[in-house]
Write an enzyme that holds these catalytic residues in place. Structure first.
Site, PDB file in Angstrom:
ATOM      1  N   ARG A 116     -10.015  -4.532   3.839  1.00  0.00           N
ATOM      2  CA  ARG A 116      -9.039  -4.748   4.915  1.00  0.00           C
ATOM      3  C   ARG A 116      -8.204  -3.470   5.118  1.00  0.00           C
ATOM      4  O   ARG A 116      -7.699  -2.887   4.169  1.00  0.00           O
ATOM      5  CB  ARG A 116      -8.122  -5.909   4.565  1.00  0.00           C
ATOM      6  CG  ARG A 116      -7.023  -6.217   5.591  1.00  0.00           C
ATOM      7  CD  ARG A 116      -5.728  -5.487   5.287  1.00  0.00           C
ATOM      8  NE  ARG A 116      -4.633  -5.887   6.172  1.00  0.00           N
ATOM      9  CZ  ARG A 116      -3.452  -5.276   6.204  1.00  0.00           C
ATOM     10  NH1 ARG A 116      -3.216  -4.257   5.421  1.00  0.00           N
ATOM     11  NH2 ARG A 116      -2.511  -5.680   7.030  1.00  0.00           N
TER      12      ARG A 116
ATOM     13  N   ASP B 161      -2.260  -1.289   9.730  1.00  0.00           N
ATOM     14  CA  ASP B 161      -1.804  -0.268  10.680  1.00  0.00           C
ATOM     15  C   ASP B 161      -1.504   1.070  10.024  1.00  0.00           C
ATOM     16  O   ASP B 161      -1.600   2.134  10.671  1.00  0.00           O
ATOM     17  CB  ASP B 161      -0.520  -0.753  11.384  1.00  0.00           C
ATOM     18  CG  ASP B 161       0.598  -1.035  10.375  1.00  0.00           C
ATOM     19  OD1 ASP B 161       0.346  -1.804   9.416  1.00  0.00           O
ATOM     20  OD2 ASP B 161       1.694  -0.471  10.521  1.00  0.00           O
TER      21      ASP B 161
ATOM     22  N   THR C  80       5.468  -1.335   2.376  1.00  0.00           N
ATOM     23  CA  THR C  80       5.036  -0.014   2.838  1.00  0.00           C
ATOM     24  C   THR C  80       6.150   0.978   2.549  1.00  0.00           C
ATOM     25  O   THR C  80       7.290   0.577   2.340  1.00  0.00           O
ATOM     26  CB  THR C  80       4.729  -0.071   4.358  1.00  0.00           C
ATOM     27  OG1 THR C  80       3.518  -0.779   4.548  1.00  0.00           O
ATOM     28  CG2 THR C  80       4.559   1.288   4.991  1.00  0.00           C
TER      29      THR C  80
HETATM   30  N1  ASP Z   1       1.949  -2.618   7.538  1.00  0.00           N
HETATM   31  C1  ASP Z   1       1.430  -2.776   6.206  1.00  0.00           C
HETATM   32  C2  ASP Z   1       0.049  -3.347   6.289  1.00  0.00           C
HETATM   33  O1  ASP Z   1      -0.175  -4.245   7.077  1.00  0.00           O
HETATM   34  C3  ASP Z   1       2.283  -3.642   5.341  1.00  0.00           C
HETATM   35  C4  ASP Z   1       3.764  -3.426   5.444  1.00  0.00           C
HETATM   36  O2  ASP Z   1       4.221  -2.563   6.153  1.00  0.00           O
HETATM   37  O3  ASP Z   1       4.516  -4.142   4.788  1.00  0.00           O
HETATM   38  O4  ASP Z   1      -0.794  -2.952   5.530  1.00  0.00           O
END
Ligand code: ASP
Length: 293
Positions: free
Chosen positions: A191, A194, A163
């Site tokens: 899908r 968050d 992210t």
């Molecule tokens: N939080 C992000 C998600 O679940 C992935 C990440 O932050 O690495 O899509």
């Protein structure tokens, strides 16, 4: 009306989870330069909202992180993108989820915030909105997306998600947060984690701005960024508020990291994942950049 405090502060994250022993010099150099640029923007009086959008758009388009250009395909073989942005003073917010093939999902998220009565648009509706508002599209998805530098298909198990995010306090006391992701590698079609959710992934109010990274399913169930804000508002220190949320993520079986800034210019970047790419700068503190430690 924002108060003028002439302070400014910024924190960037390039994703929780890193592989021990790997050389992150390229991403750290990139984060350092971006933090310098954003620090200059804030010192020059730019709004926090504009700075976090600028930072996240750069992190999306550079291809070095699992967001925008650096995203991996879902289980059906195509990339779906999530992003969100929130302004602390006005509490206005915008987000897109499962958006396909736009260059900067965070810019589309800001468009949702400013041009619609809604907070979150998903899938075909998000794409139709982005197209009708002339946001830049990826012209050739087959060649555009690239695994972040140093990541190979063999690694996907180890760094199964990523992210980018930015939080800022501007010199008028404005706070803002933005987050963007390609999600988890091989995720099911549709899908949503968050990141595009105002509350779990991104939060900003008059006290602080927060951007989360980590295993989205656990962050959502731990309350994420807003759960930190509510703890902070009720009197916990910033670090205690973050640690309680991160502990909850751990207890649920995940791991995560957070970048946050407060209206006082305090910066925190804790994580309980294996590293988190991050950088910070403020009027009163020197630039920092790190992945581990
Ligand atoms: N939080 C992000 C998600 O679940 C992935 C990440 O932050 O690495 O899509």
């Amino acid at each position: 009306m924002s108060k003028s405090n002439e302070n400014y502060a910024l924190a960037l994250q390039g994703g929780a989870g890193a592989v021990a022993g790997r050389d992150y010099a390229v991403t750290e150099a990139h984060l350092k330069k971006l933090a310098e640029d954003c620090g200059r923007m804030l010192a020059g009086g730019d709004r926090a909202l504009d700075v976090v959008e600028h930072a996240v758009a750069e992190l999306e388009t550079c291809g070095l992180y699992v967001a925008g250009r650096g995203s991996a395909p879902n289980s059906a073989g195509y990339v779906e993108l999530d992003a969100s942005i929130m302004d602390g003073q006005s509490r206005e917010a915008g987000a897109v989820a499962a958006l396909r093939d736009f260059v900067s999902p965070v810019q589309v998220a800001r468009g949702v915030m400013e041009k619609t009565p809604h907070v979150l648009l998903a899938g075909n509706g998000a794409a139709a909105f982005a197209r009708s508002n002339n946001f830049a599209e990826v012209s050739n998805p087959k060649t555009y997306y690239t695994l972040p530098i140093g990541v190979t298909n063999d690694d996907i198990k180890d760094i199964a998600h990523g992210t980018v995010g930015a939080v800022a306090l501007d010199s008028c006391g404005g706070l803002a947060a933005a987050t963007s992701t390609g999600g988890t590698f091989g995720k099911l079609e549709g899908r949503i984690g968050d990141t595009p959710l105002i509350g779990p992934g991104t939060w900003s109010d008059e006290n602080l701005a927060v951007s989360c990274t980590g295993t989205g399913e656990h962050i959502i169930r731990a309350g994420g960024a807003a759960a930190i804000a509510f703890r902070y508002r009720s009197g916990l220190t910033l670090l205690d508020a973050i640690d309680e949320m991160l502990d909850e993520v751990k207890r649920l079986g995940g791991d995560a990291g957070v970048v946050a800034v407060t209206s006082n210019g305090e910066i925190a970047m804790p994580y309980n994942s294996a590293g988190m790419k991050r950088a910070s700068v403020s009027k009163n503190s020197a630039l920092t950049v790190a992945t581990f430690g």
